[in-house]
Design an enzyme around this catalytic site. Structure first.
Site, PDB file in Angstrom:
ATOM      1  N   HIS A  69       0.812  -1.326   0.087  1.00 49.63           N
ATOM      2  CA  HIS A  69      -0.154   0.189  -0.123  1.00 49.63           C
ATOM      3  C   HIS A  69       0.769   1.337   0.070  1.00 49.63           C
ATOM      4  O   HIS A  69       1.983   1.231   0.318  1.00 49.63           O
ATOM      5  CB  HIS A  69      -0.879  -0.044   1.367  1.00 49.63           C
ATOM      6  CG  HIS A  69      -0.261  -0.062   2.780  1.00 49.63           C
ATOM      7  ND1 HIS A  69       0.226  -1.150   3.319  1.00 49.63           N
ATOM      8  CD2 HIS A  69       0.167   0.977   3.154  1.00 49.63           C
ATOM      9  CE1 HIS A  69       1.076  -0.810   4.303  1.00 49.63           C
ATOM     10  NE2 HIS A  69       1.102   0.749   4.384  1.00 49.63           N
ATOM     11  N   HIS A 153       5.025   6.660  -1.494  1.00 54.50           N
ATOM     12  CA  HIS A 153       6.023   5.339  -1.715  1.00 54.50           C
ATOM     13  C   HIS A 153       5.269   4.182  -1.320  1.00 54.50           C
ATOM     14  O   HIS A 153       4.210   4.219  -0.506  1.00 54.50           O
ATOM     15  CB  HIS A 153       7.332   5.530  -0.762  1.00 54.50           C
ATOM     16  CG  HIS A 153       6.898   5.465   0.655  1.00 54.50           C
ATOM     17  ND1 HIS A 153       6.626   6.185   1.411  1.00 54.50           N
ATOM     18  CD2 HIS A 153       7.045   4.324   1.541  1.00 54.50           C
ATOM     19  CE1 HIS A 153       6.193   5.764   2.565  1.00 54.50           C
ATOM     20  NE2 HIS A 153       6.317   4.647   2.725  1.00 54.50           N
TER      21      HIS A 153
HETATM   22  P1  A2P Z   1       4.853   2.954   5.275  1.00 64.06           P
HETATM   23  O1  A2P Z   1       3.764   3.664   4.994  1.00 64.06           O
HETATM   24  O2  A2P Z   1       6.177   3.724   5.162  1.00 64.06           O
HETATM   25  O3  A2P Z   1       4.869   1.610   4.838  1.00 64.06           O
HETATM   26  P2  A2P Z   1       2.694   0.186  11.344  1.00 64.06           P
HETATM   27  O4  A2P Z   1       2.643  -1.137  10.791  1.00 64.06           O
HETATM   28  O5  A2P Z   1       3.881   0.291  11.957  1.00 64.06           O
HETATM   29  O6  A2P Z   1       1.547   0.486  12.128  1.00 64.06           O
HETATM   30  O7  A2P Z   1       2.517   1.285  10.339  1.00 64.06           O
HETATM   31  C1  A2P Z   1       1.274   1.274   9.376  1.00 64.06           C
HETATM   32  C2  A2P Z   1       1.571   1.922   8.134  1.00 64.06           C
HETATM   33  O8  A2P Z   1       1.728   3.236   8.471  1.00 64.06           O
HETATM   34  C3  A2P Z   1       2.775   1.570   7.419  1.00 64.06           C
HETATM   35  O9  A2P Z   1       2.806   1.113   5.916  1.00 64.06           O
HETATM   36  C4  A2P Z   1       3.676   2.647   7.970  1.00 64.06           C
HETATM   37  O10 A2P Z   1       4.846   2.975   6.879  1.00 64.06           O
HETATM   38  C5  A2P Z   1       2.893   3.692   8.120  1.00 64.06           C
HETATM   39  N1  A2P Z   1       3.341   4.634   9.201  1.00 64.06           N
HETATM   40  C6  A2P Z   1       3.599   4.039  10.773  1.00 64.06           C
HETATM   41  N2  A2P Z   1       4.042   5.175  11.384  1.00 64.06           N
HETATM   42  C7  A2P Z   1       4.095   6.345  10.582  1.00 64.06           C
HETATM   43  C8  A2P Z   1       4.298   7.625  10.669  1.00 64.06           C
HETATM   44  N3  A2P Z   1       4.715   8.214  11.849  1.00 64.06           N
HETATM   45  N4  A2P Z   1       4.353   8.374   9.729  1.00 64.06           N
HETATM   46  C9  A2P Z   1       3.958   8.096   8.451  1.00 64.06           C
HETATM   47  N5  A2P Z   1       3.558   6.869   8.222  1.00 64.06           N
HETATM   48  C10 A2P Z   1       3.751   5.870   9.283  1.00 64.06           C
END
Ligand code: A2P
Length: 222
Positions: A69, A153
């Protein structure tokens, strides 16, 4: 507690449809498989291993994290700054559940993450939180001056102990270097496109033909 408050998800984003997930994973695996056999990569292997003699198998080095995603807003069930405002945005409500085509324009690899850069359309930018790049500025200072949407991304994998949130920061770092005028060192024309090295284990493969990835704008509650 009002329903509005309890119903804010962990995050909003575009979720790649399953057929294209397969294709993106294969492309990424093929890239990693080729990358660690290149002489240019071996020359800089120390970025990944910390030791010159050691070899690295990039396919083993990165762990895949769930379904593919592109996060728009990490809300943390309403606890993240601006989460409620984002969830209530008219565009978010209007486009919720709709499918559009994400354009994956590059693949990048660092010692921490592997990901795909997403180039958003004007319409997709309506769903992008305006502060996503500025929010990263405490970690990647130059990020604040990058165009809105630069952080978009798809995380394809993370090294052991690395959180997926790192992928967007790694992308911003590479884009910041480019904006500062660092061209990087184009080391190879790969089948998929030119491969550039930006130092400190940062590799960027610009896709000659972007991958068109149909994706559904939705949210995840974990
Ligand atoms: P990404 O979008 O780079 O893949 P998690 O599994 O750690 O709870 O995170 C769920 C999703 O949200 C993941 O896809 C993750 O990264 C994104 N994410 C987690 N923490 C943050 C943050 N502080 N800021 C932006 N995106 C985040």
């Amino acid at each position: 507690v009002p329903l509005e408050e309890v119903s804010i998800p962990l995050f909003f984003g575009w979720f790649l449809l399953s057929t294209v997930q397969e294709k993106v994973r294969c492309t990424s695996m093929d890239f990693l498989k080729t990358l660690d056999t290149l002489e240019a990569f071996k020359k800089h292997m120390i970025d990944f291993t910390g030791k010159t003699e050691k070899e690295v198998d990039l396919e083993q080095y990165f762990e895949a994290k769930g379904s593919l995603h592109c996060t728009t807003k990490f809300c943390n069930y309403g606890k993240a700054e601006g989460a409620k405002e984002y969830a209530m945005k008219p565009a978010v409500r209007d486009f919720y559940g709709s499918t559009s085509e994400l354009s994956l324009t590059a693949l990048f690899v660092t010692p921490r993450t592997v990901g795909a850069q997403v180039s958003l359309t004007e319409e997709q930018l309506l769903l992008w939180p305006g502060d996503a790049e500025k929010e990263a500025a405490s970690i990647v200072p130059a990020a604040a001056s990058l165009p809105v949407g630069s952080r978009a991304h798809v995380t394809l994998g993370c090294a052991q102990g690395v959180e997926p949130m790192q992928t967007g920061l790694d992308l911003l770092e590479i884009l910041a270097l480019k904006q500062e005028g660092q061209q990087g060192e184009t080391v190879e024309e790969m089948e998929l496109g030119p491969l550039t090295y930006f130092g400190e284990g940062r590799w960027l493969l610009c896709l000659r033909e972007p991958i068109c990835a149909p994706a559904c704008f939705s949210s995840r509650y974990k």
